[in-house]
Scaffold this motif. Structure first.
Motif, short mmCIF file in Angstrom:
data_model
loop_
_atom_site.label_atom_id
_atom_site.label_comp_id
_atom_site.label_asym_id
_atom_site.label_seq_id
_atom_site.Cartn_x
_atom_site.Cartn_y
_atom_site.Cartn_z
N GLN A 53 0.82 -1.22 0.00
CA GLN A 53 0.00 0.00 0.00
C GLN A 53 0.86 1.27 0.00
OE1 GLN A 53 -2.41 -0.38 3.49
NE2 GLN A 53 -0.73 -0.17 4.93
N TYR A 57 0.77 3.80 -3.11
CA TYR A 57 0.23 5.14 -2.83
C TYR A 57 1.27 6.21 -3.17
CZ TYR A 57 -0.95 9.35 -0.30
OH TYR A 57 -1.17 10.67 0.03
N HIS A 67 -3.36 14.26 -2.83
CA HIS A 67 -3.59 13.16 -1.88
C HIS A 67 -4.91 12.44 -2.16
CE1 HIS A 67 -4.10 10.89 1.79
NE2 HIS A 67 -5.24 11.52 2.01
N ASN A 122 0.85 16.59 0.53
CA ASN A 122 0.98 16.08 1.90
C ASN A 122 1.99 16.92 2.68
OD1 ASN A 122 -0.83 13.97 1.57
ND2 ASN A 122 0.76 12.59 0.79
N ASP A 123 1.86 16.88 3.99
CA ASP A 123 2.82 17.60 4.84
C ASP A 123 4.17 16.90 4.80
OD1 ASP A 123 0.89 19.40 5.54
OD2 ASP A 123 0.27 18.27 7.33
N LEU A 124 5.20 17.70 5.02
CA LEU A 124 6.54 17.11 5.15
C LEU A 124 6.70 16.56 6.55
CD1 LEU A 124 8.53 19.99 3.45
CD2 LEU A 124 8.12 17.72 2.49
N ASP A 125 7.38 15.46 6.66
CA ASP A 125 7.59 14.92 8.00
C ASP A 125 8.69 15.70 8.72
OD1 ASP A 125 9.99 14.02 7.04
OD2 ASP A 125 9.36 11.95 6.80
N LEU A 134 19.12 18.61 2.49
CA LEU A 134 18.08 19.60 2.17
C LEU A 134 18.40 20.94 2.81
CD1 LEU A 134 14.83 17.43 2.48
CD2 LEU A 134 15.81 18.41 0.41
N LEU A 137 21.09 22.46 0.83
CA LEU A 137 20.57 22.88 -0.46
C LEU A 137 19.92 24.26 -0.36
CD1 LEU A 137 20.05 21.81 -3.41
CD2 LEU A 137 17.80 21.15 -2.57
N LEU A 156 8.84 22.42 -6.57
CA LEU A 156 9.27 21.12 -7.10
C LEU A 156 8.10 20.36 -7.69
CD1 LEU A 156 11.47 18.95 -7.41
CD2 LEU A 156 10.95 18.20 -5.09
N LYS B 15 19.01 15.96 -5.27
CA LYS B 15 18.89 16.34 -3.85
C LYS B 15 17.54 16.99 -3.59
CE LYS B 15 23.72 17.06 -2.52
NZ LYS B 15 24.72 18.08 -2.18
N CYS B 16 17.15 17.79 -4.55
CA CYS B 16 15.86 18.47 -4.43
C CYS B 16 14.73 17.44 -4.42
CB CYS B 16 15.73 19.41 -5.63
SG CYS B 16 14.65 20.76 -5.36
N LEU B 17 14.85 16.43 -5.27
CA LEU B 17 13.82 15.39 -5.33
C LEU B 17 13.75 14.58 -4.04
CD1 LEU B 17 14.34 14.15 -9.00
CD2 LEU B 17 12.27 15.20 -8.08
N ALA B 18 14.83 14.61 -3.28
CA ALA B 18 14.82 13.89 -1.99
C ALA B 18 13.74 14.45 -1.07
CB ALA B 18 16.19 14.00 -1.33
N LEU B 19 13.39 15.70 -1.30
CA LEU B 19 12.33 16.31 -0.49
C LEU B 19 11.01 15.56 -0.65
CD1 LEU B 19 11.70 18.81 1.31
CD2 LEU B 19 11.02 19.99 -0.77
N LYS B 20 10.79 14.99 -1.83
CA LYS B 20 9.54 14.27 -2.09
C LYS B 20 9.40 13.04 -1.18
CE LYS B 20 7.00 14.58 -5.24
NZ LYS B 20 5.63 15.12 -5.12
N ARG B 21 10.53 12.49 -0.78
CA ARG B 21 10.46 11.30 0.09
C ARG B 21 10.01 11.65 1.50
NH1 ARG B 21 14.98 9.50 -3.15
NH2 ARG B 21 16.54 10.27 -1.73
N HIS B 22 10.02 12.94 1.82
CA HIS B 22 9.58 13.36 3.16
C HIS B 22 8.11 13.74 3.18
CE1 HIS B 22 13.53 13.30 5.03
NE2 HIS B 22 14.02 13.84 3.93
N GLU B 23 7.46 13.71 2.03
CA GLU B 23 6.02 14.01 2.01
C GLU B 23 5.27 12.78 2.48
OE1 GLU B 23 4.89 15.36 -1.87
OE2 GLU B 23 6.22 17.09 -1.81
N LYS B 24 4.49 12.94 3.53
CA LYS B 24 3.79 11.80 4.12
C LYS B 24 2.29 12.08 4.18
CE LYS B 24 7.60 9.59 5.04
NZ LYS B 24 8.00 8.48 4.20
N PRO B 25 1.49 11.04 3.97
CA PRO B 25 0.03 11.22 4.11
C PRO B 25 -0.35 11.46 5.56
CG PRO B 25 0.56 8.92 3.77
CD PRO B 25 1.84 9.68 3.62
N PRO B 26 -1.59 11.85 5.83
CA PRO B 26 -1.99 12.11 7.23
C PRO B 26 -1.68 10.93 8.14
CG PRO B 26 -3.74 12.72 5.71
CD PRO B 26 -2.69 12.05 4.90
N TYR B 29 -3.04 7.05 8.18
CA TYR B 29 -3.70 6.80 6.88
C TYR B 29 -3.56 5.34 6.47
CZ TYR B 29 -4.27 6.74 1.82
OH TYR B 29 -4.65 6.41 0.55
N PHE B 30 -2.36 4.79 6.60
CA PHE B 30 -2.14 3.42 6.15
C PHE B 30 -2.72 2.39 7.12
CE2 PHE B 30 1.44 5.40 3.70
CZ PHE B 30 0.88 5.16 2.46
#
Lengths: 215, 162
Positions: A53, A57, A67, A122-125, A134, A137, A156, B15-26, B29-30
């Motif tokens: 999942q 997702y 989302h 989505n929010d950033l963690d 980051l 950067l 982005l 490096k900039c795209l690494a930011l996308k890996r920090h985007e998390k759903p509420p 959620y899972f």
């Protein structure tokens, strides 16, 4: 790199036997779970959903930058997989097969939606603010712009949405999900050279779109 | 732009795209995702069943002849079930022999030996079905008890014997 295979807790069960069965299912290989699900074992399919999942997702979310759309498409992906499970012969891995379903659904959705992109990010963690790469950067490359992480996130995603679906997919699967070129080639049903070429072009495009912020 | 510069710029993009890996759903959620999927699978299964019935019903409404034939078929089936079930309700019919072994046999049709029984009724009356007696006299049901024969002797009085 790719997220590790999600091994999230099983759904709360009503009895000890169910909990034991859930624990047993967690240790089984995909192929075994697929065979069980093909025979009508809903718990086995539930375990497959739990297992993939997160990755499904995230792939869809990174393609749509929304989302709610990602939620709907991810659910529809698993429902379609369940309906088509009898036709799964095991030629490819279940992982590749369900990725293909997700990607086909997402690309069809994006074609229907055309250019009416509406981001719902989505929010950033909390780890994002502590990520040294980051932080470096932003502080090194945008010292005078006062660009924070949330702004960079929006820029982005906007840049990503300007890419074609196939180029965006290559970036999502390789640079965000961390899949190897060979796996991406199987999922996208093309050769490895095409994957490399799409990646190169997509990065070039992103660099151009973000040039104002990364000088 | 030479290759080194290009590689460096791509590194920045990555490096900039690494930011996308920090985007998390509420949060959470899972935890509910698989429940939602399984609930939708189950509900769509139920919808498919109701859809099948609805399609049949609409088809019958559109084709009255087919609806009539289906109705006649159902009526025939119902009639057949009723007839076959009434046949099974005859006493002893269809019952295994061990269940009927203890039952006394029906009394023999001997009118001379049992003058008070129904058997001495004229056969013409028993068999005679008419407009006033459409079903005739019913056959006597087998009795659970043996017939009782009273031996009655007429009393005699003699006057003036005292």
């Amino acid at each position: 790199m790719a997220d590790p295979a999600p091994k999230q807790a099983a759904a709360p069960t009503s009895s000890t036997n169910d909990a034991e069965q859930g624990a047993t299912l967690k240790g089984l290989a995909d192929e075994v779970l697929v065979r069980r699900a093909q025979k009508g074992d809903m718990d086995a399919f539930d375990e497959l959903v739990c297992r993939y999942q997160s990755r499904i997702y995230n792939t869809i979310y990174n393609m749509t930058a929304n989302h709610e759309d990602a939620n709907d498409l991810a659910q529809e992906t698993f429902i379609k997989a369940y309906r088509a499970l009898h036709s799964f012969k095991g030629d490819a891995s279940f992982y590749t097969w369900i990725y293909r379903i997700a990607i086909n659904k997402t690309i069809n959705f994006l074609k229907l939606r055309k250019n009416r992109h509406q981001m719902s990010l989505n929010d950033l963690d909390a780890n994002a603010e502590n990520d040294p790469e980051l932080v470096a950067l932003i502080s090194e490359k945008t010292p005078h712009r006062d660009l924070n992480l949330a702004e960079l996130q929006e820029k982005l995603n906007a840049a990503m949405l300007k890419l074609s679906e196939m180029h965006r997919l290559a970036v999502v699967l390789h640079d965000i999900q961390g899949l190897p070129h060979e796996e991406i080639a199987k999922i996208m049903d093309c050769n490895v050279g095409t994957v490399r070429s799409r990646l190169f072009y997509a990065r070039q495009q992103l660099q151009a779109y973000l040039s104002d912020y990364l000088k | 732009m030479n290759m080194n510069t290009q590689g460096n710029e791509f590194e920045l993009v990555r490096k900039c795209l690494a930011l996308k890996r920090h985007e998390k759903p509420p949060p959470g959620y899972f935890d509910n995702f698989s429940h939602s999927v399984m609930a939708r699978i189950n509900s769509e299964g139920a919808d498919a069943e109701s859809h099948w019935i609805l399609t049949l019903w609409n088809g019958l409404l559109r084709r009255p002849i087919l609806a009539g034939a289906a109705g006649a078929g159902l009526f025939g089936l119902l009639l057949f079930c009723m007839v076959s079930s009434s046949g099974n309700m005859q006493p002893g019919a269809g019952a295994p022999p061990e269940l009927t072994a203890g039952l006394p046999q029906a009394a023999p049709n001997d009118a001379a030996s049992e003058p008070n029984s129904l058997n001495n009724v004229a056969p013409s009356l028993l068999a005679g079905e008419s407009s006033t007696n459409p079903v005739g006299m019913p056959q006597p049901l087998p009795s659970l008890f043996p017939p009782v024969n009273f031996k009655v002797q007429p009393a005699s009085y003699t006057r003036g014997s005292n």
